[in-house]
Motif scaffolding. Structure first.
Motif, short mmCIF file in Angstrom:
data_model
loop_
_atom_site.label_atom_id
_atom_site.label_comp_id
_atom_site.label_asym_id
_atom_site.label_seq_id
_atom_site.Cartn_x
_atom_site.Cartn_y
_atom_site.Cartn_z
N VAL A 175 5.64 19.80 -9.95
CA VAL A 175 6.59 20.04 -11.04
C VAL A 175 7.71 20.92 -10.50
N ILE A 176 8.94 20.56 -10.77
CA ILE A 176 10.08 21.39 -10.39
C ILE A 176 10.67 22.01 -11.65
N ASP A 177 10.78 23.32 -11.64
CA ASP A 177 11.29 24.06 -12.80
C ASP A 177 12.80 24.27 -12.65
N GLU A 178 13.57 23.67 -13.53
CA GLU A 178 15.03 23.79 -13.45
C GLU A 178 15.57 24.80 -14.46
N ARG A 179 14.68 25.46 -15.19
CA ARG A 179 15.14 26.39 -16.23
C ARG A 179 15.92 27.53 -15.58
N GLY A 180 17.09 27.82 -16.18
CA GLY A 180 17.93 28.88 -15.65
C GLY A 180 18.93 28.39 -14.62
N LYS A 181 18.74 27.17 -14.13
CA LYS A 181 19.71 26.61 -13.19
C LYS A 181 20.87 25.98 -13.97
N GLU A 182 21.97 25.68 -13.28
CA GLU A 182 23.18 25.25 -13.97
C GLU A 182 23.46 23.76 -13.82
N ASP A 183 24.07 23.19 -14.86
CA ASP A 183 24.53 21.81 -14.78
C ASP A 183 25.93 21.77 -14.18
N HIS A 191 15.25 24.29 -20.96
CA HIS A 191 13.91 23.75 -21.11
C HIS A 191 13.51 22.77 -20.00
N THR A 192 14.44 22.47 -19.10
CA THR A 192 14.23 21.35 -18.19
C THR A 192 13.24 21.64 -17.06
N ARG A 193 12.17 20.90 -17.06
CA ARG A 193 11.30 20.85 -15.89
C ARG A 193 11.15 19.37 -15.53
N ARG A 194 10.78 19.11 -14.30
CA ARG A 194 10.72 17.71 -13.86
C ARG A 194 9.34 17.35 -13.33
N ILE A 239 0.76 20.70 -19.95
CA ILE A 239 1.44 21.63 -20.85
C ILE A 239 0.49 21.98 -22.01
N PRO A 240 0.51 23.24 -22.49
CA PRO A 240 -0.34 23.58 -23.63
C PRO A 240 0.02 22.74 -24.86
N ILE A 241 -0.97 22.42 -25.67
CA ILE A 241 -0.77 21.54 -26.84
C ILE A 241 0.40 22.01 -27.71
N GLU A 242 0.48 23.33 -27.96
CA GLU A 242 1.51 23.81 -28.90
C GLU A 242 2.93 23.66 -28.34
N GLU A 243 3.05 23.54 -27.00
CA GLU A 243 4.38 23.34 -26.41
C GLU A 243 4.71 21.86 -26.22
N CYS A 244 3.71 21.00 -26.41
CA CYS A 244 3.91 19.57 -26.17
C CYS A 244 4.64 18.95 -27.35
N MET A 245 5.71 18.20 -27.05
CA MET A 245 6.54 17.62 -28.11
C MET A 245 5.74 16.65 -28.98
N TYR A 246 4.79 15.94 -28.40
CA TYR A 246 4.02 14.98 -29.18
C TYR A 246 2.82 15.66 -29.84
N MET A 247 1.98 16.26 -29.01
CA MET A 247 0.72 16.84 -29.53
C MET A 247 0.98 18.06 -30.38
N GLY A 248 2.02 18.83 -30.03
CA GLY A 248 2.37 20.02 -30.80
C GLY A 248 2.75 19.64 -32.22
N VAL A 249 3.32 18.45 -32.38
CA VAL A 249 3.70 17.97 -33.71
C VAL A 249 2.51 17.30 -34.40
N ARG B 159 1.98 16.59 -20.62
CA ARG B 159 2.42 16.78 -19.24
C ARG B 159 3.62 17.71 -19.22
N ILE B 160 3.71 18.52 -18.18
CA ILE B 160 4.89 19.36 -18.00
C ILE B 160 5.99 18.53 -17.34
N GLY B 161 7.17 18.53 -17.95
CA GLY B 161 8.33 17.98 -17.26
C GLY B 161 8.64 16.55 -17.61
N SER B 162 9.83 16.14 -17.17
CA SER B 162 10.35 14.84 -17.56
C SER B 162 10.15 13.78 -16.48
#
Lengths: 259, 259
Positions: A175-183, A191-194, A239-249, B159-162
């Motif tokens: 996993v590559i964490d892009e949070r805090g990096k610039e576009d 929020h971007t991780r890859r 990713i923890p369930i509460e942070e997961c876009m699908y499972m968290g919902v 899963r973590i990331g896109s």
């Protein structure tokens, strides 16, 4: 990035997978290089590790019988799924939705396709360990520092058909964490991780196929990944369930009435 | 299969994307060939089509204010998401789970990253149409019969990331149906379909990146796909809710009490 499928003979219980991989890559006329990534189908890893179960020796429980009827699957098969799953969420026709080693999987990864007749194949016991073992084996026998992914097929929500998921990884950052990096406009990503390993697993799934192709190995060269010697734990990709876009919902009781 | 990222200048509203693609591929020293697949980021397609909205002109509704607070997102941004979404399922920190054109997406595909400052970028209005238009444009200007994917990033459950998803496809079969075909032991596959276009989108996502890479185009060569001239509808990649392993379980009222 280049991906090349490696055809193999049929893998059997007890096979030395490192030996098979090296023989078949050589047979394909390829020289392994440092920083190659070798993607191995979880199925042949499981087979080599003896992770198969004869269906006729299985006695289905009440729970398995009920679920088997709901999913239109054989009760013996579903009993193995029930035993293997860490969590069972429910089922649709053809698939029980389970959690196994932190990964949402159809049927806890248990599968009859490309299994010896009458058997079901389980997942490797510890896919990260399996990946690391193959990585170390290839380093010992060739001196080449490669990376390994143990990949399985997976379906995505509301999509038809399977892509791939990395169950175990050795030798690169999954996993590559892009949070805090610039576009390109200097905007900071929040929020971007890859999911690097999953992207490669999906690409490899395309090359491997799902039926009688006999291509359980894919050699990936020039992948834009960060190689590492540190040990990768498969939980780093979860990713923890509460942070997961699908499972968290969907696992939240107020999911459908919060607006 | 080979994937090559194509760096471009910054794409702006009204740009002729076919012209940009051809110029930049040429600039990379590559000759387009028949049966190449060109993966284009949905973001540059949307930009070229003028699908951007200035945030400061947006007045958030009550619904957007509430959801914005829950997801810790700016209310103006969430208001655009609410307007764009076909269904809103709920939210977690940083993401509203929505259905848009049949695809489950974070924030209905609305995104501020790599948008001109103060703007949000929407999805292309009809990604399949956009794909077909690019395909036809390249055919007209080069005589080469290629295929096109309009790709977006997406997250996977737990899963973590896109990774990547194909929002629109032109020129090849996006799903391969293996049901009824045999595995290496002659066992007939019952449920297996393969999300070919999504696998390629995930592989391309790896090459494109998410920040200031300026690589919105990936040229894919020697992909094991079935090329076709028939028009592809994006709905061919969408499975009905009741057949979906995730949604079929989680949107059913008895999902957690059926065992």
């Amino acid at each position: 990035m280049n991906l090349k499928g490696i055809k193999t003979r049929i893998i059997k219980v007890g096979d030395d997978l490192v030996k098979v991989i090296l023989e078949e890559i050589k047979h394909a006329g390829i020289e392994i290089e440092d920083q190659d990534i070798i993607v191995v189908s979880s199925k042949v890893v499981a087979l080599s590790e003896g992770r198969i179960v004869p269906l006729k020796e299985i006695k289905p429980s009440e729970k398995a019988l009920k679920l088997a009827e709901q999913c239109e699957l054989p009760p013996e098969f579903v009993e193995i799924v029930v035993r293997e799953a860490d969590v069972i969420y429910g089922g649709v026709k053809g698939a029980v939705l389970t959690l196994k080693n932190g990964v949402l999987q159809a049927n806890a990864g248990v599968d009859r396709s490309n299994a010896p007749p009458g058997y079901a194949i389980l997942l490797p016991k510890n896919p990260s360990e399996s990946a690391d073992k193959i990585r170390r084996g290839i380093l010992e026998r060739t001196g080449k520092k490669i990376a390994v992914i143990i990949a399985d097929s997976r379906v995505q929500p509301l999509r038809i058909g399977s892509t791939g998921v990395a169950l175990g990884v050795a030798g690169f950052e999954p996993v590559i964490d892009e949070r805090g990096k610039e576009d390109i406009y200097g905007w900071k990503l929040k929020h971007t991780r890859r999911a690097i390993a999953d992207c490669i697993a999906a690409a490899a799934e395309l090359i491997m196929g799902e039926r009688d192709e006999k291509v359980p190995i894919v050699l990936v060269r020039d992948a834009p990944v960060v190689f590492t010697d540190r040990k990768i734990d498969a939980s780093e990709m979860v990713i923890p369930i509460e942070e997961c876009m699908y499972m968290g919902v969907f696992t939240r009781s107020d999911a459908h009435c919060n607006l």
